[in-house]
Write a protein that holds these residues in place. Structure first.
Motif, PDB file in Angstrom:
ATOM      1  N   GLY A   1      -9.242  10.697   7.920  1.00  0.00           N
ATOM      2  CA  GLY A   1      -7.565  10.822   8.082  1.00  0.00           C
ATOM      3  C   GLY A   1      -6.881   9.943   7.209  1.00  0.00           C
TER       4      GLY A   1
ATOM      5  N   ILE B   1      -6.170   7.583   3.878  1.00  0.00           N
ATOM      6  CA  ILE B   1      -6.375   7.453   2.398  1.00  0.00           C
ATOM      7  C   ILE B   1      -6.373   6.186   1.706  1.00  0.00           C
ATOM      8  N   HIS B   2      -5.777   5.171   2.720  1.00  0.00           N
ATOM      9  CA  HIS B   2      -5.772   3.784   2.081  1.00  0.00           C
ATOM     10  C   HIS B   2      -6.879   3.029   1.608  1.00  0.00           C
ATOM     11  N   ASP B   3      -7.194   3.039   0.221  1.00  0.00           N
ATOM     12  CA  ASP B   3      -8.311   2.561  -0.114  1.00  0.00           C
ATOM     13  C   ASP B   3      -8.344   1.293  -1.135  1.00  0.00           C
TER      14      ASP B   3
ATOM     15  N   SER C   1     -12.947   0.888   7.380  1.00  0.00           N
ATOM     16  CA  SER C   1     -11.637   0.376   6.766  1.00  0.00           C
ATOM     17  C   SER C   1     -10.735   1.302   7.589  1.00  0.00           C
TER      18      SER C   1
ATOM     19  N   THR D   1      -2.858   3.599  12.524  1.00  0.00           N
ATOM     20  CA  THR D   1      -3.056   3.771  13.845  1.00  0.00           C
ATOM     21  C   THR D   1      -3.658   4.850  14.527  1.00  0.00           C
TER      22      THR D   1
HETATM   23  C1  B12 Z   1      -0.156   1.179  -0.531  1.00  0.00           C
HETATM   24  C2  B12 Z   1       0.416   1.791   0.716  1.00  0.00           C
HETATM   25  C3  B12 Z   1       0.004   3.320   0.789  1.00  0.00           C
HETATM   26  C4  B12 Z   1      -0.545   4.049  -0.257  1.00  0.00           C
HETATM   27  C5  B12 Z   1      -1.950   3.830  -0.240  1.00  0.00           C
HETATM   28  C6  B12 Z   1      -2.484   4.029  -1.760  1.00  0.00           C
HETATM   29  C7  B12 Z   1      -3.947   3.773  -1.722  1.00  0.00           C
HETATM   30  N1  B12 Z   1      -4.785   4.224  -2.729  1.00  0.00           N
HETATM   31  O1  B12 Z   1      -4.540   2.940  -1.003  1.00  0.00           O
HETATM   32  C8  B12 Z   1       0.070   5.588   0.036  1.00  0.00           C
HETATM   33  C9  B12 Z   1       1.403   5.791  -0.699  1.00  0.00           C
HETATM   34  C10 B12 Z   1      -0.936   6.655  -0.291  1.00  0.00           C
HETATM   35  C11 B12 Z   1       0.394   5.208   1.529  1.00  0.00           C
HETATM   36  C12 B12 Z   1       0.519   6.520   2.252  1.00  0.00           C
HETATM   37  C13 B12 Z   1       0.674   6.445   3.876  1.00  0.00           C
HETATM   38  N2  B12 Z   1       1.121   5.243   4.425  1.00  0.00           N
HETATM   39 CO1  B12 Z   1       0.606   3.493   3.813  1.00  0.00          CO
HETATM   40  N3  B12 Z   1       0.907   1.703   3.060  1.00  0.00           N
HETATM   41  C14 B12 Z   1       0.708   1.107   2.103  1.00  0.00           C
HETATM   42  C15 B12 Z   1       0.807  -0.423   2.211  1.00  0.00           C
HETATM   43  C16 B12 Z   1       2.147  -0.923   1.767  1.00  0.00           C
HETATM   44  C17 B12 Z   1      -0.100  -1.442   1.520  1.00  0.00           C
HETATM   45  C18 B12 Z   1      -1.496  -1.200   1.885  1.00  0.00           C
HETATM   46  C19 B12 Z   1      -2.675  -1.701   0.816  1.00  0.00           C
HETATM   47  O2  B12 Z   1      -3.119  -1.244   0.122  1.00  0.00           O
HETATM   48  N4  B12 Z   1      -2.654  -3.158   0.985  1.00  0.00           N
HETATM   49  C20 B12 Z   1      -3.326  -3.839   0.043  1.00  0.00           C
HETATM   50  C21 B12 Z   1      -4.825  -4.444   0.568  1.00  0.00           C
HETATM   51  C22 B12 Z   1      -5.097  -5.596  -0.466  1.00  0.00           C
HETATM   52  O3  B12 Z   1      -4.352  -5.132   2.010  1.00  0.00           O
HETATM   53  P1  B12 Z   1      -5.279  -5.805   2.835  1.00  0.00           P
HETATM   54  O4  B12 Z   1      -4.960  -5.386   4.217  1.00  0.00           O
HETATM   55  O5  B12 Z   1      -4.923  -7.333   2.804  1.00  0.00           O
HETATM   56  O6  B12 Z   1      -6.568  -5.696   2.677  1.00  0.00           O
HETATM   57  C23 B12 Z   1      -7.776  -6.742   3.097  1.00  0.00           C
HETATM   58  C24 B12 Z   1      -8.081  -6.323   4.565  1.00  0.00           C
HETATM   59  O7  B12 Z   1      -7.475  -5.330   5.269  1.00  0.00           O
HETATM   60  C25 B12 Z   1      -9.675  -6.240   4.795  1.00  0.00           C
HETATM   61  N5  B12 Z   1     -10.139  -4.924   4.849  1.00  0.00           N
HETATM   62  C26 B12 Z   1      -9.772  -3.773   4.623  1.00  0.00           C
HETATM   63  N6  B12 Z   1     -10.854  -2.911   5.010  1.00  0.00           N
HETATM   64  C27 B12 Z   1     -11.864  -3.462   5.375  1.00  0.00           C
HETATM   65  C28 B12 Z   1     -12.964  -3.138   5.716  1.00  0.00           C
HETATM   66  C29 B12 Z   1     -13.786  -4.009   6.072  1.00  0.00           C
HETATM   67  C30 B12 Z   1     -15.365  -3.369   6.423  1.00  0.00           C
HETATM   68  C31 B12 Z   1     -13.758  -5.453   6.004  1.00  0.00           C
HETATM   69  C32 B12 Z   1     -14.820  -6.492   6.561  1.00  0.00           C
HETATM   70  C33 B12 Z   1     -12.356  -5.770   5.595  1.00  0.00           C
HETATM   71  C34 B12 Z   1     -11.501  -4.775   5.097  1.00  0.00           C
HETATM   72  O8  B12 Z   1     -10.002  -6.903   3.202  1.00  0.00           O
HETATM   73  C35 B12 Z   1      -8.910  -6.450   2.396  1.00  0.00           C
HETATM   74  C36 B12 Z   1      -9.124  -7.256   1.098  1.00  0.00           C
HETATM   75  O9  B12 Z   1      -9.181  -8.484   1.397  1.00  0.00           O
HETATM   76  C37 B12 Z   1       0.671  -0.677   3.645  1.00  0.00           C
HETATM   77  C38 B12 Z   1       1.549  -1.856   4.355  1.00  0.00           C
HETATM   78  C39 B12 Z   1       0.473  -2.626   4.999  1.00  0.00           C
HETATM   79  N7  B12 Z   1       1.012  -3.683   5.623  1.00  0.00           N
HETATM   80  O10 B12 Z   1      -0.528  -2.570   4.850  1.00  0.00           O
HETATM   81  C40 B12 Z   1       1.173   0.801   4.148  1.00  0.00           C
HETATM   82  C41 B12 Z   1       0.854   1.326   5.723  1.00  0.00           C
HETATM   83  C42 B12 Z   1      -0.372   1.187   5.809  1.00  0.00           C
HETATM   84  N8  B12 Z   1       1.242   2.855   5.349  1.00  0.00           N
HETATM   85  C43 B12 Z   1       1.589   3.230   6.560  1.00  0.00           C
HETATM   86  C44 B12 Z   1       1.805   4.593   6.565  1.00  0.00           C
HETATM   87  C45 B12 Z   1       2.599   5.028   8.151  1.00  0.00           C
HETATM   88  C46 B12 Z   1       1.318   5.634   5.561  1.00  0.00           C
HETATM   89  C47 B12 Z   1       1.877   7.120   5.609  1.00  0.00           C
HETATM   90  C48 B12 Z   1       1.534   7.831   7.035  1.00  0.00           C
HETATM   91  C49 B12 Z   1       3.274   7.338   5.346  1.00  0.00           C
HETATM   92  C50 B12 Z   1       3.468   8.817   5.231  1.00  0.00           C
HETATM   93  N9  B12 Z   1       4.519   9.111   6.268  1.00  0.00           N
HETATM   94  O11 B12 Z   1       3.011   9.728   4.743  1.00  0.00           O
HETATM   95  C51 B12 Z   1       0.854   7.731   4.681  1.00  0.00           C
HETATM   96  C52 B12 Z   1      -0.805   7.853   5.202  1.00  0.00           C
HETATM   97  C53 B12 Z   1      -1.443   8.775   4.519  1.00  0.00           C
HETATM   98  C54 B12 Z   1      -2.972   8.771   4.960  1.00  0.00           C
HETATM   99  N10 B12 Z   1      -3.289   9.893   5.692  1.00  0.00           N
HETATM  100  O12 B12 Z   1      -3.544   7.840   5.036  1.00  0.00           O
HETATM  101  C55 B12 Z   1       1.536   2.306   7.639  1.00  0.00           C
HETATM  102  C56 B12 Z   1       0.690   2.329   9.061  1.00  0.00           C
HETATM  103  C57 B12 Z   1       1.413   2.321  10.216  1.00  0.00           C
HETATM  104  C58 B12 Z   1       0.421   2.187  11.186  1.00  0.00           C
HETATM  105  N11 B12 Z   1       0.826   1.243  12.191  1.00  0.00           N
HETATM  106  O13 B12 Z   1      -0.217   3.194  11.366  1.00  0.00           O
HETATM  107  C59 B12 Z   1       1.555   0.857   6.992  1.00  0.00           C
HETATM  108  C60 B12 Z   1       1.266  -0.136   7.406  1.00  0.00           C
HETATM  109  C61 B12 Z   1       3.190   0.760   6.307  1.00  0.00           C
HETATM  110  C62 B12 Z   1       4.165   0.590   7.413  1.00  0.00           C
HETATM  111  N12 B12 Z   1       4.521  -0.644   7.901  1.00  0.00           N
HETATM  112  O14 B12 Z   1       4.683   1.543   8.207  1.00  0.00           O
HETATM  113  N13 B12 Z   1       0.473   3.922   2.239  1.00  0.00           N
END
Ligand code: B12
Length: 217
Positions: A103, A105-107, A151, A155
């Motif tokens: 469900g 697709i954030h990768d 990952s 929510t």
């Molecule tokens: C880019 C992005 C997208 C892109 C994703 C592209 C891709 N290929 O990943 C696209 C445009 C596709 C997208 C779509 C959507 N998104 Co979006 N997205 C984002 C955004 C801006 C950035 C996420 C990201 O890539 N961050 C960069 C990485 C580097 O982040 P990081 O967290 O620091 O990563 C570290 C840790 O998380 C950790 N980690 C991660 N996974 C794991 C796993 C393990 C095992 C471990 C140990 C550590 C670990 O390590 C990572 C590296 O150090 C976030 C905002 C946010 N605050 O996260 C919203 C966000 C996640 N999205 C959100 C939403 C709502 C959506 C949509 C539902 C929007 C819509 N109406 O369609 C859709 C969902 C689609 C779906 N079914 O998944 C919300 C989620 C809100 C919630 N509470 O549920 C957020 C938080 C934005 C917001 N503030 O509203 N999105």
């Protein structure tokens, strides 16, 4: 500003603007200048993505901008990945099944995790994004995994993590495999609540937590 600072800031701005070409150019400059590739990813690209997240929340950015930024970040990571330094840790490598839950697709976060885990000589089985629970379970059984890394960024898909733990119990392998959570939707408190073994804020913390969990194995 020093050259290194300019390149890292360039990466950050290019991700923020979703400029794929300039992102690639800065990533290549980072390699030429021998800037630490992990630092370039984290303080450049990931910082840019953090700004993108803030802009999305303030409704300055919408989905198309997010997609462009993700594309720019992926392009830079493809260039930087081979230059992330491997550690010299020669201890037995943990086997980790890694993926983004069904469900979701954030990768991008997961891709960074894979890079860092592999740089630490972990054996990673990357299942990708939108991964059904049974795929995690089957892969863990097939590979004799030590750890499943989940990952989760939204929510609505968070309950999948609890369902996975229940499934591992049903299959009788919960005792053999540790479960660690990461991603914007997860937290330490949530991980404790569902009986996961750990939560990590970022990839580096993930490495430390996994090594700790497997100590003495
Ligand atoms: C880019 C992005 C997208 C892109 C994703 C592209 C891709 N290929 O990943 C696209 C445009 C596709 C997208 C779509 C959507 N998104 Co979006 N997205 C984002 C955004 C801006 C950035 C996420 C990201 O890539 N961050 C960069 C990485 C580097 O982040 P990081 O967290 O620091 O990563 C570290 C840790 O998380 C950790 N980690 C991660 N996974 C794991 C796993 C393990 C095992 C471990 C140990 C550590 C670990 O390590 C990572 C590296 O150090 C976030 C905002 C946010 N605050 O996260 C919203 C966000 C996640 N999205 C959100 C939403 C709502 C959506 C949509 C539902 C929007 C819509 N109406 O369609 C859709 C969902 C689609 C779906 N079914 O998944 C919300 C989620 C809100 C919630 N509470 O549920 C957020 C938080 C934005 C917001 N503030 O509203 N999105």
């Amino acid at each position: 500003m020093q050259m290194k600072g300019r390149v890292v800031a360039g990466l950050k701005n290019s991700v923020t603007k979703g400029d794929v070409d300039s992102c690639k150019a800065y990533a290549e400059k980072a390699i030429v200048l021998e800037i630490d590739a992990y630092e370039a990813i984290m303080t450049g690209c990931a910082e840019g993505m953090r700004v993108v997240g803030e802009k999305y929340q303030r409704r300055e950015y919408f989905i198309p901008e997010l997609l462009l930024s993700a594309e720019a970040m992926n392009a830079a990571m493809d260039i930087l990945r081979p230059y992330v330094k491997e550690t010299s840790d020669e201890s037995v490598a943990p086997k980790v099944v890694l993926g983004v839950v069904e469900g979701d697709i954030h990768d991008i976060g997961k891709k960074i995790v894979r890079i860092i885990f592999e740089a630490n000589r972990f054996k990673v089985f990357d299942l990708g994004k939108n991964v059904p629970l049974e795929m995690f379970v089957n892969k863990a059984k097939e590979t004799g995994a030590d750890v499943i890394g989940l990952s989760t960024f939204i929510t609505t898909t968070l309950p999948m993590t609890k369902l996975l733990i229940d499934q591992l119990k049903k299959e009788g392998i919960r005792g053999k495999v540790k479960v660690i959570l990461g991603g914007a939707a997860a937290s330490r408190i949530f991980a404790e609540k569902i009986g996961a073994d750990a939560y990590a804020e970022d990839a580096i913390e993930g490495v430390k937590k996994i090594k700790n969990l497997l100590k003495g194995r």
